[in-house]
Design a protein around this motif. Structure first.
Motif, mmCIF file in Angstrom:
data_model
loop_
_atom_site.group_PDB
_atom_site.id
_atom_site.type_symbol
_atom_site.label_atom_id
_atom_site.label_comp_id
_atom_site.label_asym_id
_atom_site.label_seq_id
_atom_site.Cartn_x
_atom_site.Cartn_y
_atom_site.Cartn_z
ATOM 1 N N GLU A 96 0.829 -1.301 -0.189
ATOM 2 C CA GLU A 96 0.282 0.195 0.056
ATOM 3 C C GLU A 96 0.181 1.492 0.294
ATOM 4 O O GLU A 96 0.588 2.179 -0.226
ATOM 5 C CB GLU A 96 -1.139 0.349 1.193
ATOM 6 N N LEU A 97 1.632 1.374 0.122
ATOM 7 C CA LEU A 97 3.272 2.186 -0.304
ATOM 8 C C LEU A 97 2.360 2.535 -1.123
ATOM 9 O O LEU A 97 3.003 2.201 -2.266
ATOM 10 C CB LEU A 97 4.208 2.082 -0.318
ATOM 11 N N SER A 98 2.840 4.206 -1.303
ATOM 12 C CA SER A 98 2.314 5.203 -2.463
ATOM 13 C C SER A 98 3.565 4.437 -4.158
ATOM 14 O O SER A 98 2.965 4.354 -4.917
ATOM 15 C CB SER A 98 2.690 6.126 -2.161
ATOM 16 N N GLU A 99 4.547 4.469 -3.447
ATOM 17 C CA GLU A 99 5.663 3.785 -4.619
ATOM 18 C C GLU A 99 5.335 2.363 -4.858
ATOM 19 O O GLU A 99 6.153 2.138 -6.165
ATOM 20 C CB GLU A 99 6.824 4.063 -3.659
ATOM 21 N N VAL A 100 4.919 1.734 -4.290
ATOM 22 C CA VAL A 100 4.988 0.502 -4.999
ATOM 23 C C VAL A 100 4.198 -0.078 -6.360
ATOM 24 O O VAL A 100 3.066 0.507 -6.551
ATOM 25 C CB VAL A 100 4.402 0.036 -4.376
ATOM 26 N N ILE A 101 4.826 -0.363 -7.262
ATOM 27 C CA ILE A 101 4.458 -0.857 -8.642
ATOM 28 C C ILE A 101 3.673 -1.473 -8.646
ATOM 29 O O ILE A 101 2.602 -2.160 -8.948
ATOM 30 C CB ILE A 101 5.219 -0.310 -9.235
ATOM 31 N N TRP A 102 4.427 -2.669 -7.605
ATOM 32 C CA TRP A 102 4.482 -4.565 -7.745
ATOM 33 C C TRP A 102 4.581 -4.774 -6.448
ATOM 34 O O TRP A 102 6.192 -4.821 -7.082
ATOM 35 C CB TRP A 102 4.730 -5.066 -9.356
ATOM 36 N N GLY A 103 4.222 -5.971 -6.046
ATOM 37 C CA GLY A 103 4.803 -6.423 -5.026
ATOM 38 C C GLY A 103 3.687 -7.306 -4.690
ATOM 39 O O GLY A 103 2.825 -7.685 -5.304
ATOM 40 N N GLY A 104 3.756 -8.547 -4.169
ATOM 41 C CA GLY A 104 3.496 -9.800 -3.498
ATOM 42 C C GLY A 104 2.181 -9.277 -2.260
ATOM 43 O O GLY A 104 3.064 -9.078 -1.169
ATOM 44 N N ARG A 105 1.023 -9.699 -2.041
ATOM 45 C CA ARG A 105 0.361 -8.744 -1.248
ATOM 46 C C ARG A 105 -0.330 -10.452 -0.454
ATOM 47 O O ARG A 105 -0.591 -10.960 -0.816
ATOM 48 C CB ARG A 105 -0.998 -8.328 -1.570
ATOM 49 N N VAL A 106 0.776 -10.503 1.288
ATOM 50 C CA VAL A 106 1.116 -12.262 1.152
ATOM 51 C C VAL A 106 0.021 -11.734 2.072
ATOM 52 O O VAL A 106 -0.387 -10.969 3.828
ATOM 53 C CB VAL A 106 2.416 -12.463 2.012
ATOM 54 N N ILE A 107 -0.730 -13.210 2.563
ATOM 55 C CA ILE A 107 -2.191 -13.010 3.459
ATOM 56 C C ILE A 107 -1.792 -14.059 4.502
ATOM 57 O O ILE A 107 -0.663 -15.173 4.208
ATOM 58 C CB ILE A 107 -3.306 -13.209 2.943
ATOM 59 N N ASP A 108 -2.826 -14.166 6.054
ATOM 60 C CA ASP A 108 -1.827 -15.407 6.562
ATOM 61 C C ASP A 108 -2.081 -16.794 6.315
ATOM 62 O O ASP A 108 -1.284 -16.987 6.193
ATOM 63 C CB ASP A 108 -3.450 -14.882 7.780
ATOM 64 N N MET B 9 8.547 -3.559 -7.067
ATOM 65 C CA MET B 9 9.179 -3.090 -7.752
ATOM 66 C C MET B 9 8.520 -1.146 -7.503
ATOM 67 O O MET B 9 7.031 -0.793 -7.052
ATOM 68 C CB MET B 9 8.745 -3.071 -9.877
ATOM 69 N N ARG B 10 9.516 -0.462 -7.453
ATOM 70 C CA ARG B 10 9.174 1.018 -7.041
ATOM 71 C C ARG B 10 9.327 1.967 -7.372
ATOM 72 O O ARG B 10 10.014 1.811 -8.306
ATOM 73 C CB ARG B 10 9.714 1.431 -5.053
ATOM 74 N N SER B 11 8.323 3.162 -7.754
ATOM 75 C CA SER B 11 9.469 4.362 -8.922
ATOM 76 C C SER B 11 10.275 4.972 -8.083
ATOM 77 O O SER B 11 10.904 5.569 -9.409
ATOM 78 C CB SER B 11 7.628 5.310 -8.136
ATOM 79 N N SER B 12 11.226 4.470 -6.462
ATOM 80 C CA SER B 12 12.215 5.105 -6.883
ATOM 81 C C SER B 12 13.026 4.785 -7.391
ATOM 82 O O SER B 12 14.571 5.438 -7.934
ATOM 83 C CB SER B 12 12.746 4.742 -5.095
#
Length: 538
Positions: A280-292, A413-416
């Protein structure tokens, strides 16, 4: 029920037709649905894609892979550990020790070389199925959902091949891509057991570029991504930027990077310091949402890297920053606070021989101050009393629920990164003013006294980019391929790493003259594939 169905389709999509061996047929799950059914509808194809999203961070049940390497959760920190940018402070419990000693990727029989190879080919096999079955079933490419599926499939295939060719072959910029051997090129469903010989690096790059351009074209008319764990138009541009950067297509890299970060603003100081634990960080373009329900616990990214994770890897082995790089960070740059130079060395097994008490730690001269320093760190960051601390340890990656084994997200992947790619590419083009303007927003966001004009030559600016990538992307898995692209070797003499621990990995020559930077082809592949022999081994 949906998770169970999705898991079954995942098994089918990644295992059906990936091997012709009798062993594979004997171990194929009996409850897998048919290949035909898995791709019979657009809805089912989305379930196959959901399986791929999970395979980015899941313990792998796949043939040729291993549950001990949970996708990017393992390989991202590994690529920083292997070249000494994410430093281990002790022998710990053994994870990645053979890697940092350069005994892992240089051995064709290790789990690591086998797992990265086969897992990436499983992604390719699934992408091939999605692409080819769409055409075979006559699904209309003009449909927004079909375009979404094809955009993601082509992007996954491009990403997987780029991971393979940049790891198991000589770097594009330092080799002879038209003749250097790359990896097998497969455009049908099926892993490279009895498939194809190694194509050249150039041929593989040509396919990667064709795939990522097709991905972008499909995404232009696709339905919106449902989540950041899904590949998107921005992520496809990000992959394109990485590919172009690795082969020196500087103008393409700069343009794609600018497009990739559009709509993903630079994080605030508070967000940057929050732990890098959520997509949910504003820079995150692509990431894995890991649930319990899908966490990998002691195979997770945070298990390997996070100082607060309640596992033996980090309790006994907090990861540290390269001291030379730390000393380059200005006091006005808040990223310096992600490292603790005066953390007490509480581990009697610390590899630098200074751990255990104030008697051996040169930063302390009495037990009261030594013990209070550890207590303050534990209280501030939420470690347990069993966690050790170490000078220059990082606190960049922090759990949402510190001191537990709860799951956290994995950022790919982040925008930075995209600001850094654009700036590097423009500098390589000789456009120093353009490079300065590309980097200015990131530099000024991180350092209150930042002056990008201080780096006004190509050489000084590229050295500054190396510094910025190290500090900004620390622990995010870019160091290995950065070293190859820049043709920079390893010398950990003044880094804080212990030579007794790092051994072969303490000093390594630059990649252009040192083929140990090229990973070994898995021996299992050579044994099974009649088109690849021992003569083809790296």
């Amino acid at each position: 029920m949906l998770r169970k169905i999705s898991a079954v389709i995942l098994m089918c999509s990644l295992l059906v037709n990936v091997s012709c061996s009798e062993d594979f047929l004997d171990t194929k799950p009996t409850d897998s649905i048919s290949d035909k059914d898995a791709f019979a509808s657009v809805e089912n194809m989305f379930l196959v894609l959901n399986g791929l999203h999970r395979q980015m961070f899941a313990q792998s049940p796949l043939d040729g892979a291993s549950g001990s390497r949970a996708g990017q959760q393992y390989f991202q920190p590994m690529f920083d550990v292997y070249c000494g940018d994410l430093i281990h402070s002790s022998r710990g419990n053994g994870w990645m020790r053979s890697g940092l000693q350069w005994l892992d990727h240089t051995n064709a029989n290790t789990t690591t070389v086998r797992n990265l190879w086969y897992q990436r080919y499983h992604f390719i096999a699934a992408a091939n199925n999605l692409i080819n079955k769409t055409a075979e079933n006559g699904f209309p490419e003009g449909d927004a959902d079909v375009a979404n599926i094809l955009g993601q499939a082509y992007a996954y295939r491009a990403w997987a091949y780029h991971q393979l060719v940049t790891t198991y072959a000589k770097g594009y910029l330092i080799g002879n891509p038209s003749t250097d051997l790359g990896v097998p090129l497969l455009l049908e469903a099926g892993a490279p057991y009895t498939s194809e010989p190694r194509s050249t690096v150039e041929v593989i790059y040509d396919q990667i570029e064709e795939d990522i351009n097709k991905s972008i074209a499909y995404f232009q008319n696709a339905s919106a991504p449902h989540d950041k764990s899904h590949l998107s138009l921005n992520a496809a541009y990000g992959i394109k930027a990485r590919v172009a950067l690795s082969k020196g297509d500087w103008a393409i890299a700069a343009d794609a990077a600018a497009r990739a970060r559009d709509g993903f603003p630079i994080m605030s100081e508070a967000a940057w310091k929050s732990g890098f634990n959520t997509v949910e960080l504003s820079e995150v373009i692509w990431g894995g949402r890991v649930i319990d329900a899908e966490t990998t616990y002691y195979r997770s990214y945070f298990y390997y890297i996070c100082p607060t994770f309640n596992g033996s890897q980090n309790r006994s082995n907090p990861k540290t920053v390269n001291i030379e790089r730390f000393n380059q960070i200005p006091a006005t740059d808040y990223r310096k606070e992600a490292f603790l130079p005066l953390a007490p060395n509480t581990n009697s097994a610390a590899s630098n021989g200074q751990g255990g008490s104030y008697l051996t730690d040169p930063n302390y001269d009495n037990a009261t101050d030594f013990n209070q320093a550890k207590a303050d760190i534990i209280a501030r960051y939420g470690m347990t009393s069993r966690h050790n601390t170490h000078p220059y340890m990082h606190v960049k990656f922090l759990q949402k629920n510190p001191g537990t084994i709860d799951p956290d997200d994995v950022i790919y992947m982040r925008s930075s990164e995209m600001y850094l790619i654009e700036a590097e590419a423009k500098a390589m083009l000789g456009d120093i003013a353009g490079a300065q303007e590309a980097l200015r927003p990131l530099g000024e966001a991180r350092d209150s006294a930042y002056d990008v004009t201080a780096f006004n030559t190509q050489d000084s600016f590229i050295e500054h980019i190396k510094f910025q990538r190290y500090v900004e992307l620390y622990g995010e898995g870019f160091s290995w391929h950065d070293h190859i692209r820049w043709d920079v070797g390893i010398d950990l003499t003044n880094s804080g790493a212990a030579q007794v621990l790092y051994q072969n990995g303490f000093i390594q020559g630059k990649p252009s003259v040192n083929d140990a930077w090229i990973w070994k082809i898995p021996q299992a592949e050579i044994d099974a594939n009649p088109n690849i022999s021992e003569a083809d081994q790296n």
